[in-house]
Design a protein around this motif. Structure first.
Motif, PDB file in Angstrom:
ATOM      1  N   PRO A  59      41.761  15.214 -15.189  1.00 29.29           N
ATOM      2  CA  PRO A  59      42.082  16.492 -15.688  1.00 29.29           C
ATOM      3  C   PRO A  59      42.288  17.679 -14.636  1.00 29.29           C
ATOM      4  O   PRO A  59      41.592  18.780 -14.820  1.00 29.29           O
ATOM      5  CB  PRO A  59      40.966  16.870 -16.619  1.00 29.29           C
ATOM      6  N   PRO A  96      43.524  17.205 -21.213  1.00 30.28           N
ATOM      7  CA  PRO A  96      43.370  18.643 -21.284  1.00 30.28           C
ATOM      8  C   PRO A  96      43.110  19.020 -19.792  1.00 30.28           C
ATOM      9  O   PRO A  96      42.248  18.364 -19.333  1.00 30.28           O
ATOM     10  CB  PRO A  96      42.632  19.215 -22.222  1.00 30.28           C
ATOM     11  N   THR A  97      43.891  19.967 -19.321  1.00 31.13           N
ATOM     12  CA  THR A  97      43.380  20.553 -17.709  1.00 31.13           C
ATOM     13  C   THR A  97      42.138  20.966 -17.896  1.00 31.13           C
ATOM     14  O   THR A  97      41.966  22.090 -18.497  1.00 31.13           O
ATOM     15  CB  THR A  97      44.574  21.328 -17.268  1.00 31.13           C
ATOM     16  N   ARG A  98      41.371  20.727 -17.021  1.00 33.04           N
ATOM     17  CA  ARG A  98      39.909  21.486 -16.784  1.00 33.04           C
ATOM     18  C   ARG A  98      39.813  22.181 -15.478  1.00 33.04           C
ATOM     19  O   ARG A  98      39.232  23.422 -15.542  1.00 33.04           O
ATOM     20  CB  ARG A  98      38.718  20.188 -16.727  1.00 33.04           C
ATOM     21  N   ILE A 118      49.444  27.356 -21.185  1.00 33.54           N
ATOM     22  CA  ILE A 118      49.437  26.012 -21.536  1.00 33.54           C
ATOM     23  C   ILE A 118      48.183  25.553 -21.110  1.00 33.54           C
ATOM     24  O   ILE A 118      46.998  24.983 -21.861  1.00 33.54           O
ATOM     25  CB  ILE A 118      50.565  24.906 -21.028  1.00 33.54           C
ATOM     26  N   VAL A 119      47.485  25.940 -19.873  1.00 35.24           N
ATOM     27  CA  VAL A 119      46.246  25.395 -19.404  1.00 35.24           C
ATOM     28  C   VAL A 119      45.232  26.215 -19.840  1.00 35.24           C
ATOM     29  O   VAL A 119      44.084  25.679 -20.121  1.00 35.24           O
ATOM     30  CB  VAL A 119      46.259  25.539 -17.814  1.00 35.24           C
ATOM     31  N   SER A 122      43.493  24.531 -23.355  1.00 33.19           N
ATOM     32  CA  SER A 122      43.186  23.486 -23.351  1.00 33.19           C
ATOM     33  C   SER A 122      41.723  22.842 -22.892  1.00 33.19           C
ATOM     34  O   SER A 122      41.438  21.982 -22.324  1.00 33.19           O
ATOM     35  CB  SER A 122      44.124  22.379 -22.465  1.00 33.19           C
ATOM     36  N   CYS A 172      39.708  32.652 -23.106  1.00 32.69           N
ATOM     37  CA  CYS A 172      39.342  31.096 -22.957  1.00 32.69           C
ATOM     38  C   CYS A 172      37.986  31.174 -22.999  1.00 32.69           C
ATOM     39  O   CYS A 172      37.167  31.474 -22.214  1.00 32.69           O
ATOM     40  CB  CYS A 172      39.816  30.856 -21.514  1.00 32.69           C
TER      41      CYS A 172
END
Length: 512
Positions: A59, A96-98, A118-119, A122, A172
């Motif tokens: 990720p 999902p990208t961490r 997008i990132v 996630s 976020c």
């Protein structure tokens, strides 16, 4: 006839050929690739069918654009379009990208906005993005530089030219680390609420309307805060009680900083001489590591003008590590700083950085060491003067500007004395007879960027000849100096001859 091989022999051969790493579960392999860049992780898909899809479970997106010139110039040397690399890395993940780390040169605005959108939705935990533009994204914002146009702020024609921060990032809830370089900080008018954010790093940030303060105020659990070359910061209040590391680097317009923290352990300041009570922190005695880097020359500065910075040192009474970088020379104004070191009984590691201009500088270093009786490790980082950059060179390389701005011109004939025939080093009598208590218990000396100039050798000979309990002397040669075996042999021979303790080990490290 050849005798048939036994089953035990076949078993041993099979075990020897077995790929134990590939036998690990997917989650473990993904954890191994977690610490590699995206390119390296993707390359593993060519190893075997077992590794074909492992990288998709990592990720992390970690990519660096090697371009430095015009975006639409010759791209024949680049095998894959960088924009496609980033897009494929984001969309090709099974999870999902961490962590999202990007070093990009002029990314297209349409793709850039899609990447960030997008990132950020996630479960992102780290957003580390450095944007590069033309030459103005490299210039240091320091008024004490050598360039004729050196300034603490962005040029008028550059202002508001950086990319604005995406609003998705401030929404976020899972973000723990936010690192931004070369951005226009655009904080929502209603403020932010980033309770999960623990690390905030801002470098070369354009901002207005107290945007930096509003961002920090919306991060109540900050533990690590670094502000570098942020000219919009004038006054700052950090209310996070968990803050344990704070660094302010070349924010030359800042006049007052208030830290409402209960456990500040690391403090770093780089800039001009601060005003009285520049940093307000009721728990400054808890600081364990302190770095002081004064950009401006102290030549001609009175001792009273140095008092504010020495007060910062004296109030950190529990410091175990102190790094001092003074100009124009190493350990300049040593008398004032020596008095400050009396208040640091727990000091174990001392690092001194600066120009070794003459043997008087070596004497200043010995004076500074008089009030460090419990010192275990001494690090010396000698620098050499640099000529001022011509007016037409507006690009800066980000390196230190210890140069002729302070009245010291570069000596082009100054080369390592080991390269010549005269290898005798004469230590001045006044220096040789100076008694420094800490040298009798010092365990390790680090000589970084050691070139073997006459003044460097004088100081090295004095220290090695007096350090009777020294266990190790670590040498790091300059990056542009050929570290041949012959040169190392000459260095080892000379340094070994100077040792007071013949058991002292001489070791070498590559330049970082």
């Amino acid at each position: 006839m050849t005798a048939p091989r036994s089953n035990s022999a076949k078993t041993v051969t099979s075990m020897q050929r077995r790929d134990l790493l590939s036998d690990l579960p997917d989650a473990t392999l993904a954890q191994v690739l977690y610490h590699r860049g995206s390119v390296d992780a993707t390359i593993t898909s060519a190893l075997s069918r077992r590794w074909r899809n492992v990288h998709a479970a990592v990720p992390v997106v970690d990519l660096v654009n090697p371009k430095k010139g015009e975006r639409w110039g010759d791209v024949s040397r680049q095998k894959t379009c960088f924009d496609h690399q980033v897009t494929a890395a984001i969309l090709g993940k099974d999870l999902p990208t961490r962590k999202f780390r990007l070093d990009a040169f002029y990314p297209p605005y349409d793709l850039r906005d899609q990447w960030f959108a997008i990132v950020s939705v996630s479960g992102l935990e780290e957003f580390d993005v450095k944007l590069r533009y033309w030459d103005h994204s490299k210039r240091n914002l320091c008024p004490f530089g050598t360039h004729p146009k050196a300034s603490a702020d962005f040029d008028e024609e550059m202002r508001h030219s950086f990319t604005a921060t995406p609003l998705h990032i401030f929404r976020c809830d899972t973000l723990r680390r936010l690192l931004l370089t070369n951005w226009m900080l655009d904080v929502p008018a209603g403020g932010v609420s980033m309770s999960s954010l623990e690390t905030l790093f801002l470098k070369r940030i354009m901002a207005k309307d107290c945007a930096v303060q509003r961002l920090i105020s919306g991060c109540p659990n900050l533990a690590d805060l670094t502000l570098e070359q942020c000219p919009s910061v004038t006054e700052l209040v950090v209310a996070s009680p968990r803050l344990d590391s704070f660094a302010m680097i070349c924010c030359h317009h800042a006049s007052h900083v208030v830290l409402h923290t209960e456990r500040l352990w690391t403090l770093r300041y780089k800039g001009g001489l601060p005003s009285e009570n520049f940093v307000s922190n009721p728990n400054r005695a808890d600081v364990l590591a302190l770095t002081i880097d004064i950009c401006e020359s102290l030549l001609g500065i009175s001792a009273s003008a140095v008092v504010p910075i020495t007060k910062v040192i004296t109030r950190c009474t529990n410091v175990t590590f102190l790094h001092l970088h003074l100009r124009p020379t190493m350990a300049f104004h040593s008398g004032a700083f020596t008095r400050a070191l009396r208040h640091l009984p727990h000091l174990r590691q001392l690092a001194l950085k600066g120009i070794l201009d003459n043997d008087e500088t070596a004497q200043s270093v010995s004076t500074l060491l008089r009030n460090t009786p419990n010192l275990d490790v001494l690090s010396l980082i000698p620098l050499r003067p640099r000529p001022p950059k011509p007016d037409y060179l507006y690009m800066f390389d980000g390196s230190d500007d210890d140069s002729s701005q302070n009245g010291y011109e570069e000596n082009k004939k100054d080369k390592s004395s080991l390269d010549g025939e005269d290898t005798y080093v004469h230590v001045p009598k006044i220096l040789w007879e100076t008694r420094v208590e800490c040298l009798h218990r010092l365990r390790k000396i680090k000589l970084l960027n050691y070139k073997g100039t006459p003044n460097e050798r004088i100081l090295a000979k004095y220290l090695l000849s007096k350090a009777s309990a020294l266990e190790q002397c670590s040498i790091t040669l300059p990056a542009n100096k050929t570290s041949t075996e012959d040169r190392r042999w000459k260095l080892t021979k000379e340094l070994s001859y100077w040792r007071a303790n013949k058991r002292t080990r001489i070791s070498y490290k590559s330049h970082v």
